[in-house]
Design a protein around this motif. Structure first.
Motif, mmCIF file in Angstrom:
data_model
loop_
_atom_site.group_PDB
_atom_site.id
_atom_site.type_symbol
_atom_site.label_atom_id
_atom_site.label_comp_id
_atom_site.label_asym_id
_atom_site.label_seq_id
_atom_site.Cartn_x
_atom_site.Cartn_y
_atom_site.Cartn_z
ATOM 1 N N GLU A 1 0.831 -1.201 0.000
ATOM 2 C CA GLU A 1 0.000 0.000 0.000
ATOM 3 C C GLU A 1 0.872 1.260 0.000
ATOM 4 O OE1 GLU A 1 -3.646 2.165 0.134
ATOM 5 O OE2 GLU A 1 -3.100 0.141 -0.438
ATOM 6 N N VAL A 2 1.946 1.232 0.762
ATOM 7 C CA VAL A 2 2.880 2.362 0.786
ATOM 8 C C VAL A 2 3.482 2.546 -0.607
ATOM 9 C CG1 VAL A 2 5.052 3.240 1.729
ATOM 10 C CG2 VAL A 2 3.411 2.128 3.235
ATOM 11 N N ALA A 3 3.881 1.467 -1.232
ATOM 12 C CA ALA A 3 4.462 1.536 -2.574
ATOM 13 C C ALA A 3 3.455 2.100 -3.571
ATOM 14 C CB ALA A 3 4.923 0.151 -3.009
ATOM 15 N N ARG A 4 2.201 1.699 -3.467
ATOM 16 C CA ARG A 4 1.165 2.201 -4.373
ATOM 17 C C ARG A 4 0.987 3.709 -4.219
ATOM 18 N NH1 ARG A 4 -3.960 3.687 -4.405
ATOM 19 N NH2 ARG A 4 -4.223 3.425 -2.165
ATOM 20 N N LYS A 5 0.942 4.167 -2.970
ATOM 21 C CA LYS A 5 0.762 5.597 -2.723
ATOM 22 C C LYS A 5 1.971 6.402 -3.184
ATOM 23 C CE LYS A 5 -2.626 5.356 0.927
ATOM 24 N NZ LYS A 5 -3.118 5.933 2.164
ATOM 25 N N LEU A 6 3.163 5.848 -2.988
ATOM 26 C CA LEU A 6 4.371 6.541 -3.441
ATOM 27 C C LEU A 6 4.381 6.692 -4.957
ATOM 28 C CD1 LEU A 6 7.195 5.022 -1.221
ATOM 29 C CD2 LEU A 6 6.424 7.388 -1.249
ATOM 30 N N ARG A 7 3.956 5.657 -5.654
ATOM 31 C CA ARG A 7 3.927 5.726 -7.126
ATOM 32 C C ARG A 7 2.998 6.834 -7.611
ATOM 33 N NH1 ARG A 7 3.896 0.013 -6.655
ATOM 34 N NH2 ARG A 7 5.930 -0.813 -7.195
ATOM 35 N N ARG A 8 1.891 7.025 -6.917
ATOM 36 C CA ARG A 8 0.957 8.089 -7.302
ATOM 37 C C ARG A 8 1.494 9.461 -6.928
ATOM 38 N NH1 ARG A 8 -5.140 7.400 -5.764
ATOM 39 N NH2 ARG A 8 -5.108 9.334 -6.947
ATOM 40 N N MET A 9 2.295 9.518 -5.873
ATOM 41 C CA MET A 9 2.731 10.801 -5.331
ATOM 42 C C MET A 9 3.892 11.424 -6.094
ATOM 43 S SD MET A 9 4.004 11.563 -1.463
ATOM 44 C CE MET A 9 2.817 10.430 -0.820
ATOM 45 N N THR A 10 4.880 10.626 -6.494
ATOM 46 C CA THR A 10 6.101 11.203 -7.028
ATOM 47 C C THR A 10 6.661 10.393 -8.194
ATOM 48 O OG1 THR A 10 8.324 11.934 -6.448
ATOM 49 C CG2 THR A 10 7.499 10.020 -5.288
ATOM 50 N N THR A 11 7.396 11.086 -9.045
ATOM 51 C CA THR A 11 7.970 10.432 -10.224
ATOM 52 C C THR A 11 9.159 9.544 -9.856
ATOM 53 O OG1 THR A 11 9.332 12.377 -10.606
ATOM 54 C CG2 THR A 11 7.258 12.243 -11.807
ATOM 55 N N GLY A 12 9.863 9.857 -8.792
ATOM 56 C CA GLY A 12 11.030 9.080 -8.379
ATOM 57 C C GLY A 12 10.680 7.947 -7.432
ATOM 58 N N ALA A 13 9.434 7.500 -7.483
ATOM 59 C CA ALA A 13 8.954 6.501 -6.528
ATOM 60 C C ALA A 13 9.700 5.177 -6.626
ATOM 61 C CB ALA A 13 7.460 6.266 -6.730
ATOM 62 N N GLU A 14 10.012 4.732 -7.833
ATOM 63 C CA GLU A 14 10.671 3.430 -7.998
ATOM 64 C C GLU A 14 12.022 3.400 -7.288
ATOM 65 O OE1 GLU A 14 9.190 0.746 -9.048
ATOM 66 O OE2 GLU A 14 7.416 1.944 -9.480
ATOM 67 N N ILE A 15 12.716 4.513 -7.310
ATOM 68 C CA ILE A 15 14.017 4.603 -6.630
ATOM 69 C C ILE A 15 13.825 4.487 -5.119
ATOM 70 C CG2 ILE A 15 16.000 6.116 -6.187
ATOM 71 C CD1 ILE A 15 15.399 7.323 -9.014
ATOM 72 N N ILE A 16 12.829 5.194 -4.602
ATOM 73 C CA ILE A 16 12.545 5.162 -3.161
ATOM 74 C C ILE A 16 12.109 3.756 -2.744
ATOM 75 C CG2 ILE A 16 11.053 6.072 -1.335
ATOM 76 C CD1 ILE A 16 10.850 8.666 -3.019
ATOM 77 N N ILE A 17 11.250 3.134 -3.547
ATOM 78 C CA ILE A 17 10.752 1.792 -3.243
ATOM 79 C C ILE A 17 11.896 0.792 -3.212
ATOM 80 C CG2 ILE A 17 9.330 -0.087 -4.154
ATOM 81 C CD1 ILE A 17 7.401 2.168 -5.146
ATOM 82 N N ALA A 18 12.788 0.878 -4.191
ATOM 83 C CA ALA A 18 13.940 -0.035 -4.235
ATOM 84 C C ALA A 18 14.867 0.217 -3.038
ATOM 85 C CB ALA A 18 14.694 0.146 -5.540
ATOM 86 N N ARG A 19 15.109 1.466 -2.715
ATOM 87 C CA ARG A 19 16.020 1.827 -1.625
ATOM 88 C C ARG A 19 15.497 1.333 -0.285
ATOM 89 N NH1 ARG A 19 16.083 7.832 -0.999
ATOM 90 N NH2 ARG A 19 14.350 7.389 0.397
ATOM 91 N N GLU A 20 14.172 1.444 -0.080
ATOM 92 C CA GLU A 20 13.570 1.065 1.191
ATOM 93 C C GLU A 20 13.158 -0.403 1.258
ATOM 94 O OE1 GLU A 20 13.478 3.113 3.806
ATOM 95 O OE2 GLU A 20 14.408 4.676 2.592
ATOM 96 N N GLY A 21 13.277 -1.108 0.152
ATOM 97 C CA GLY A 21 12.940 -2.523 0.131
ATOM 98 C C GLY A 21 11.463 -2.796 0.289
ATOM 99 N N LEU A 22 10.631 -2.006 -0.371
ATOM 100 C CA LEU A 22 9.177 -2.152 -0.232
ATOM 101 C C LEU A 22 8.592 -3.152 -1.232
ATOM 102 C CD1 LEU A 22 8.179 1.575 0.309
ATOM 103 C CD2 LEU A 22 8.380 -0.203 2.016
ATOM 104 N N LYS A 23 9.364 -3.615 -2.181
ATOM 105 C CA LYS A 23 8.833 -4.541 -3.174
ATOM 106 C C LYS A 23 8.729 -5.930 -2.645
ATOM 107 C CE LYS A 23 9.018 -2.942 -7.754
ATOM 108 N NZ LYS A 23 9.606 -2.848 -9.013
#
Length: 59
Positions: A37-59
């Motif tokens: 859910e956090v990853a989904r919201k981040l993707r909607r919020m910002t263009t650099g979401a994939e980088i943040i998701i990978a860095r934080e290990g949310l996948k």
């Protein structure tokens, strides 16, 4: 037309987004929100979401 200089509004949006991202990541770390859910919201919020998701290990 909205008032204010575009650069100032851009910086304000960025600060707000930074705070929102920090809150979402804190909730994911605390376990109060599902990581998907956090990853989904981040993707909607910002263009650099994939980088943040990978860095934080949310996948």
């Amino acid at each position: 037309m909205p008032s204010g200089i575009e650069r100032v509004r851009e910086i304000r949006r960025r600060r707000t987004r930074k705070k929102k991202v920090a809150k979402l990541l804190a909730r994911a770390a605390a376990g109060t929100m599902e990581k998907s859910e956090v990853a989904r919201k981040l993707r909607r919020m910002t263009t650099g979401a994939e980088i943040i998701i990978a860095r934080e290990g949310l996948k």
